[in-house]
Every structure is written in C-alpha cells, then in structure tokens.
Design a protein around this motif. Structure first.
Motif, PDB file in Angstrom:
ATOM      1  N   THR A   1       0.888 -19.078  15.856  1.00  0.00           N
ATOM      2  CA  THR A   1       1.617 -19.110  14.587  1.00  0.00           C
ATOM      3  C   THR A   1       2.451 -17.842  14.430  1.00  0.00           C
ATOM      4  OG1 THR A   1      -0.155 -20.463  13.655  1.00  0.00           O
ATOM      5  CG2 THR A   1       1.328 -19.416  12.081  1.00  0.00           C
TER       6      THR A   1
ATOM      7  N   SER B   1       3.101 -24.539  11.678  1.00  0.00           N
ATOM      8  CA  SER B   1       1.775 -24.337  11.046  1.00  0.00           C
ATOM      9  C   SER B   1       1.808 -24.322   9.521  1.00  0.00           C
ATOM     10  CB  SER B   1       1.143 -23.016  11.551  1.00  0.00           C
ATOM     11  OG  SER B   1       0.915 -23.030  12.930  1.00  0.00           O
TER      12      SER B   1
ATOM     13  N   GLY C   1      -4.610 -16.017  24.496  1.00  0.00           N
ATOM     14  CA  GLY C   1      -5.371 -14.770  24.581  1.00  0.00           C
ATOM     15  C   GLY C   1      -6.794 -15.023  24.108  1.00  0.00           C
TER      16      GLY C   1
ATOM     17  N   GLU D   1     -11.333 -22.107  20.947  1.00  0.00           N
ATOM     18  CA  GLU D   1     -10.404 -22.351  22.059  1.00  0.00           C
ATOM     19  C   GLU D   1     -10.915 -23.471  22.965  1.00  0.00           C
ATOM     20  OE1 GLU D   1      -7.506 -21.300  22.185  1.00  0.00           O
ATOM     21  OE2 GLU D   1      -7.512 -19.549  20.874  1.00  0.00           O
TER      22      GLU D   1
HETATM   23  N1  COA Z   1      -3.858 -10.683  19.788  1.00  0.00           N
HETATM   24  C1  COA Z   1      -3.813 -10.618  18.461  1.00  0.00           C
HETATM   25  N2  COA Z   1      -4.120 -11.652  17.670  1.00  0.00           N
HETATM   26  C2  COA Z   1      -4.460 -12.812  18.255  1.00  0.00           C
HETATM   27  C3  COA Z   1      -4.522 -12.956  19.635  1.00  0.00           C
HETATM   28  C4  COA Z   1      -4.208 -11.823  20.418  1.00  0.00           C
HETATM   29  N3  COA Z   1      -4.272 -11.851  21.745  1.00  0.00           N
HETATM   30  N4  COA Z   1      -4.908 -14.215  19.927  1.00  0.00           N
HETATM   31  C5  COA Z   1      -5.081 -14.843  18.770  1.00  0.00           C
HETATM   32  N5  COA Z   1      -4.807 -14.002  17.757  1.00  0.00           N
HETATM   33  C6  COA Z   1      -4.943 -14.271  16.324  1.00  0.00           C
HETATM   34  C7  COA Z   1      -3.761 -14.941  15.730  1.00  0.00           C
HETATM   35  O1  COA Z   1      -2.840 -13.996  15.231  1.00  0.00           O
HETATM   36  C8  COA Z   1      -4.412 -15.719  14.633  1.00  0.00           C
HETATM   37  O2  COA Z   1      -4.640 -14.819  13.578  1.00  0.00           O
HETATM   38  P1  COA Z   1      -4.700 -15.292  12.077  1.00  0.00           P
HETATM   39  O3  COA Z   1      -5.625 -16.458  12.013  1.00  0.00           O
HETATM   40  O4  COA Z   1      -5.165 -14.086  11.431  1.00  0.00           O
HETATM   41  O5  COA Z   1      -3.281 -15.661  11.748  1.00  0.00           O
HETATM   42  C9  COA Z   1      -5.798 -16.095  15.131  1.00  0.00           C
HETATM   43  O6  COA Z   1      -6.055 -15.144  16.127  1.00  0.00           O
HETATM   44  C10 COA Z   1      -5.899 -17.471  15.681  1.00  0.00           C
HETATM   45  O7  COA Z   1      -5.059 -17.562  16.788  1.00  0.00           O
HETATM   46  P2  COA Z   1      -4.724 -18.955  17.452  1.00  0.00           P
HETATM   47  O8  COA Z   1      -5.967 -19.689  17.778  1.00  0.00           O
HETATM   48  O9  COA Z   1      -3.755 -18.716  18.531  1.00  0.00           O
HETATM   49  O10 COA Z   1      -4.121 -19.715  16.255  1.00  0.00           O
HETATM   50  P3  COA Z   1      -2.671 -19.743  15.804  1.00  0.00           P
HETATM   51  O11 COA Z   1      -2.670 -20.235  14.438  1.00  0.00           O
HETATM   52  O12 COA Z   1      -1.979 -18.474  16.033  1.00  0.00           O
HETATM   53  O13 COA Z   1      -2.010 -20.847  16.791  1.00  0.00           O
HETATM   54  C11 COA Z   1      -1.744 -23.082  17.711  1.00  0.00           C
HETATM   55  C12 COA Z   1      -2.652 -22.071  16.991  1.00  0.00           C
HETATM   56  C13 COA Z   1      -0.324 -23.031  17.227  1.00  0.00           C
HETATM   57  C14 COA Z   1      -1.786 -22.807  19.194  1.00  0.00           C
HETATM   58  C15 COA Z   1      -2.377 -24.449  17.400  1.00  0.00           C
HETATM   59  O14 COA Z   1      -2.556 -24.563  16.011  1.00  0.00           O
HETATM   60  C16 COA Z   1      -1.532 -25.596  17.894  1.00  0.00           C
HETATM   61  O15 COA Z   1      -1.573 -25.897  19.054  1.00  0.00           O
HETATM   62  N6  COA Z   1      -0.773 -26.215  16.959  1.00  0.00           N
HETATM   63  C17 COA Z   1       0.088 -27.349  17.274  1.00  0.00           C
HETATM   64  C18 COA Z   1      -0.566 -28.672  16.782  1.00  0.00           C
HETATM   65  C19 COA Z   1      -1.628 -29.071  17.761  1.00  0.00           C
HETATM   66  O16 COA Z   1      -1.360 -29.409  18.883  1.00  0.00           O
HETATM   67  N7  COA Z   1      -2.882 -29.020  17.268  1.00  0.00           N
HETATM   68  C20 COA Z   1      -4.011 -29.228  18.111  1.00  0.00           C
HETATM   69  C21 COA Z   1      -4.323 -30.669  18.220  1.00  0.00           C
HETATM   70  S1  COA Z   1      -5.660 -30.863  19.342  1.00  0.00           S
END
Ligand code: COA
Length: 168
Positions: A18, A47, A97, A107
């Motif tokens: 996101t 998102s 990550g 994950e």
């Molecule tokens: N460094 C710093 N922060 C990190 C990180 C890293 N290496 N990896 C993850 N994070 C943080 C993110 O900033 C996020 O923080 P927040 O919740 O405080 O905003 C949190 O960890 C969760 O990260 P993530 O699991 O990557 O979630 P996201 O919301 O950033 O992204 C998607 C998730 C977009 C990959 C996922 O929602 C998606 O695939 N969406 C499309 C629709 C879809 O296909 N859904 C799944 C159906 S099975």
C-alpha cells in the motif's frame, strides 16, 4: 558458422504494497530485489479498505521519487487482485519483505491464496535487516502525527509530505 539463437528472458519482479507512505524499510526490500531481478515493478495498491492517508497518485509519486536512483525500478498503481495485476504486466515473481515472525502467518495465508489463483506466480521473501524489523507505514504516520522525528525512517521527500499533511 553456427549461430545460437538464445531467448532472452527478462526476470521481472513485482513488489506490492500500500506504501502509505513508502518507508526506508520498503526501499531496502526494493533495492535488494533490484539486484536479484532484471526489472522490478513496485505495485502500489489502491487499498481503499485501509483508508490510506495519501491518495494513490500521491503514494505513486512518493514511491517514484524514493526509488529514482534505482535504474531498473519503476512504480505503477493498481486496483485489482495482485495475481491479475501480475498477469497483466507479465510478471512471474512477487517479492515481499518479511520483518518478523509475526509477518509470517499473514504472508503465508496471502501466498496460499495467491497460489490458488495462479500457481505459476512465485512469491519470494526477503528478510528485512534488524534496523527495519520494527518499521511500518502506520508507525511512521503515528510518529509524524505527533510531530516526532522520522528523518531516519523515510526519505526527505516523504518526510516533507508527512510534515505538510500534519502541518508541522
Ligand atoms: N519495511 C517496512 N514496512 C513494511 C515492510 C518492510 N519491509 N513490509 C511490510 N511493511 C508494512 C507495510 O508498510 C504495512 O504497514 P501498515 O499496515 O502500517 O500500513 C504492513 O507492513 C503490512 O504490509 P503488507 O502485508 O505488505 O500490506 P500492504 O497493505 O502494504 O500491502 C497488498 C498488501 C497490497 C500486497 C495486498 O493487500 C494485496 O495483494 N492487495 C491486492 C488485492 C489482493 O490480491 N488481495 C489478496 C487476495 S488473496
């Protein structure tokens, strides 16, 4: 004389998130991926359910600026299932990550769901180094909202955008 015609395979990886906003932890994962793959596409998910602080356009612009020094990295917004977007851009690898064991359960579930949708798309994980293990976009937003110091957590461009948003 014999010619060998080799098919050139471009290894393209999608780093989704996101990115509300992109942090130094995200940039670390993207930079590592950019050394492992020929091309890296940072996919910024719309998102809507997360009610992001920054619009999709703002998050894309901040991510572009933050990754500008990485030649083989580009940034694109998407509003679709991750696997559909990966198919659309002809990408066989998704890079995520992993910060701590607490990320694993979530994950694991997401990867399993994505495999069900398309098992030819491989998800690979890159471990975050210790200094970014605790970092997340919401932590950065929280510190910024109370006018705390975020200069070591995000790029100057992101810091400026957060300061403007929280007028500090
Ligand atoms: N460094 C710093 N922060 C990190 C990180 C890293 N290496 N990896 C993850 N994070 C943080 C993110 O900033 C996020 O923080 P927040 O919740 O405080 O905003 C949190 O960890 C969760 O990260 P993530 O699991 O990557 O979630 P996201 O919301 O950033 O992204 C998607 C998730 C977009 C990959 C996922 O929602 C998606 O695939 N969406 C499309 C629709 C879809 O296909 N859904 C799944 C159906 S099975």
């Amino acid at each position: 004389m014999r010619f060998h015609i080799r098919r050139i395979i471009v290894r393209r990886a999608l780093v989704p998130g996101t990115f509300d906003p992109i942090t130094n932890g995200h940039i670390d994962v993207i930079a590592r991926a950019s050394q492992m793959f020929d091309e890296v596409i940072v996919g910024v998910a719309k998102s809507d359910k997360k009610r992001p602080l920054f619009t999709l356009e703002e998050r894309v612009a901040l991510a572009k600026e933050a990754t500008a020094r990485l030649d083989n990295v580009s940034v694109v917004g998407f509003d679709d299932l991750l696997v559909h977007f990966a198919e659309e851009i002809d990408c066989k690898f998704v890079v995520k990550g992993l910060r701590a064991i607490t990320d694993f359960e979530y994950e694991f579930q997401m990867t399993a769901a994505n495999y069900r949708l398309n098992d030819s798309i491989e998800t690979v994980f890159i471990m975050s180094p210790p200094q970014y293990m605790y970092l997340s976009s919401s932590i950065v937003r929280e510190i910024a909202s109370f006018h705390g110091n975020i200069s070591e957590l995000v790029t100057p461009g992101v810091e400026k955008a957060l300061r403007a948003r929280f007028s500090c």
